[in-house]
Design an enzyme around this catalytic site. Structure first.
Site, short mmCIF file in Angstrom:
data_model
loop_
_atom_site.label_atom_id
_atom_site.label_comp_id
_atom_site.label_asym_id
_atom_site.label_seq_id
_atom_site.Cartn_x
_atom_site.Cartn_y
_atom_site.Cartn_z
N GLU A 191 0.89 -1.23 0.09
CA GLU A 191 -0.10 -0.01 -0.04
C GLU A 191 0.87 1.27 -0.03
O GLU A 191 0.70 2.34 -0.71
CB GLU A 191 -1.00 0.05 1.24
CG GLU A 191 -1.86 -1.14 1.31
CD GLU A 191 -1.18 -2.19 2.08
OE1 GLU A 191 -2.00 -3.01 3.00
OE2 GLU A 191 0.00 -2.57 2.04
N SER A 226 19.69 -38.33 11.31
CA SER A 226 19.70 -39.11 12.65
C SER A 226 20.92 -39.29 13.09
O SER A 226 21.30 -38.73 14.32
CB SER A 226 18.79 -40.27 12.95
OG SER A 226 17.55 -40.13 12.44
N CYS A 253 -0.26 0.66 7.96
CA CYS A 253 -0.71 0.92 6.71
C CYS A 253 -2.25 1.95 6.61
O CYS A 253 -2.33 2.59 5.79
CB CYS A 253 -0.97 -0.15 5.71
SG CYS A 253 0.68 -1.03 5.23
N ALA A 285 8.60 -37.25 -7.83
CA ALA A 285 8.49 -37.74 -9.23
C ALA A 285 8.59 -38.96 -9.64
O ALA A 285 9.51 -39.79 -8.82
CB ALA A 285 9.59 -37.08 -10.26
N LEU A 345 20.24 -29.18 -5.01
CA LEU A 345 19.07 -28.36 -4.67
C LEU A 345 18.77 -26.97 -5.10
O LEU A 345 18.45 -25.96 -4.15
CB LEU A 345 18.43 -28.62 -3.12
CG LEU A 345 18.57 -30.15 -2.54
CD1 LEU A 345 18.10 -30.03 -1.28
CD2 LEU A 345 17.44 -30.96 -3.38
N ASN A 403 9.33 -39.43 2.82
CA ASN A 403 7.96 -39.14 2.38
C ASN A 403 6.52 -39.98 3.14
O ASN A 403 5.75 -39.16 3.69
CB ASN A 403 7.33 -39.59 0.96
CG ASN A 403 8.54 -38.53 -0.12
OD1 ASN A 403 8.96 -37.58 0.41
ND2 ASN A 403 8.55 -39.09 -1.31
N SER A 409 7.19 -41.03 6.25
CA SER A 409 7.35 -40.31 7.64
C SER A 409 6.28 -39.13 7.68
O SER A 409 5.77 -38.83 8.62
CB SER A 409 8.50 -40.24 7.97
OG SER A 409 8.95 -39.57 9.35
N ARG A 459 11.36 -24.13 -5.73
CA ARG A 459 12.14 -24.25 -4.36
C ARG A 459 12.33 -22.76 -4.07
O ARG A 459 12.42 -22.37 -2.85
CB ARG A 459 13.30 -24.71 -4.71
CG ARG A 459 13.51 -26.10 -4.89
CD ARG A 459 14.76 -26.92 -5.40
NE ARG A 459 14.66 -28.05 -5.70
CZ ARG A 459 15.60 -28.75 -6.51
NH1 ARG A 459 16.41 -27.91 -7.26
NH2 ARG A 459 15.22 -29.89 -6.70
#
Length: 369
Positions: free
Chosen positions: A57, A231, A89, A159, A209, A307, A309, A189
């Protein structure tokens, strides 16, 4: 010329939403764009770039200059009415002489949540809301989740081939998805605070990555942090991710070797001690810790175990499955969600609000858990 009032409001709100998207990632703040209109013409535009910078704004008011008085402001999120990193604002809007404010959605932040609307009305500004409401909510789904739930918004991406494999039986996985899909993932990402992988992904693929954007010291955009769930601290000190140790967080349990933790910390890596659950990182506890660090969004790109977990723990909010038109086969080839699995079909996690689209030769299935 835009004839109907509803069409006009939707048009200008659409412009505000597109402006908001110009910010790469304003976390922990929301995406906000603003358009100022006077006498049927756009007088000013603005968007919020990052926390600590002027809000959308304010940028729009500055852009409008002398044309701001008697104008209408279109903004996808309710203007703030409190002091944070910047002044309210609502005060600036009233002082500028803006006649009307059209809002996409109320700000779910308890510090705002209707207070901005009330303050504007008290100052004599006409206020209406609910224009392109659905689009405004989706734009800030990360912010809304984080501000209300006090835990990061989690997107799980994977994928796989048409027969549900994420790698060949040898473990080789480059590349299952096509080039266009991989470029799209790099763009995604950059919109998240952190990208999370498991140690098996690091050991197998040694990923970097990266994003598609080149970040320099002159740019305000920040690379997402890289979080490794490890871990026992098996990560090699020469892993590609450790080339920029200041961007890396390694989550380990108290059973991890203390000497290895000290080595990583000397490099500049942040090592988090997270409680264990069945000898593994309690991923829900990890998310709570990340929230305390103002990490509002996490992009999971793990293997089948991470995935599984993540889904079993209930931390996943949204999934993105890329399906490549390939057959890999192999009873021992890895699948996208492994772990122990369910005993009965009634226990299966069900996606909702599903969309399906093409990107190159691949199919993307997107939905919410």
């Amino acid at each position: 010329m835009i004839k109907s009032n509803i069409k006009k409001e939707k048009y200008y709100m659409g412009l505000a939403i597109e402006l908001a998207k110009k910010a790469r990632n304003p976390s922990p703040n929301p995406y906000v764009g603003a358009v100022i209109v006077k006498n049927g013409r756009i007088a000013g535009r603005g968007f919020h770039l990052k926390a600590g910078d002027p809000h959308a704004e304010i940028n729009a008011i500055r852009d409008a200059g002398k044309n701001v008085k008697g104008s209408t402001l279109y903004v996808n999120l309710e203007p703030c009415a409190h002091w944070g990193r910047t002044p309210p604002c609502t005060d600036a809007i009233a002082e500028a002489g803006i006649r009307e404010v059209v809002i996409g959605i109320k700000d779910p932040n308890p510090l705002v949540n209707g207070k901005g609307i009330t303050r504007l009305k008290k100052a004599g500004v006409k206020v209406s809301s609910g224009i392109l409401e659905q689009e405004s909510r989706k734009l800030n789904e990360v912010y809304t989740h984080y501000i209300i739930q006090k835990i990061p918004f989690v997107l799980l991406k994977t994928a796989m081939s048409l027969d549900g494999k994420i790698a060949a039986r040898t473990g080789e996985s480059r590349w299952i998805s096509g080039e266009q899909s991989r470029k799209y993932v790099k763009q995604l990402r950059a919109k998240f605070d952190a990208v999370l992988v498991g140690i098996n992904t690091v050991l197998r693929d040694d990923p970097e990555l990266t994003t598609v954007y080149k970040f320099t010291s002159l740019q305000v955009y920040k690379e997402p942090l890289k979080i490794i769930v490890d871990s026992r601290l098996k990560i090699p000190l020469r892993a590609k991710l450790l080339k920029k140790p200041e961007e890396v967080i390694v989550a380990a349990t108290n059973k991890a070797p203390k000497n290895k933790a000290r080595q990583l910390e000397r490099l500049g890596v942040r090592v988090l001690a997270i409680k264990a659950k069945k000898d593994r990182i309690d991923i829900k506890a990890l998310m709570k810790k990340l929230a305390e660090m103002e990490i509002s969004s996490v992009f999971i790109e793990g293997g089948g175990e991470i995935n599984a977990s993540a889904i079993e723990s209930g931390i996943v909010d949204k999934v993105l499955f890329f399906i490549a038109p390939k057959f890999i086969g192999g009873r021992d080839a890895k699948t996208p969600v492994e772990g122990r699995g369910i005993a009965r079909m009634a226990q299966a996690a069900q996606l909702r609000n599903i969309t399906v689209r093409r990107i190159g030769l691949d199919i993307i299935v997107e939905g919410y858990l």
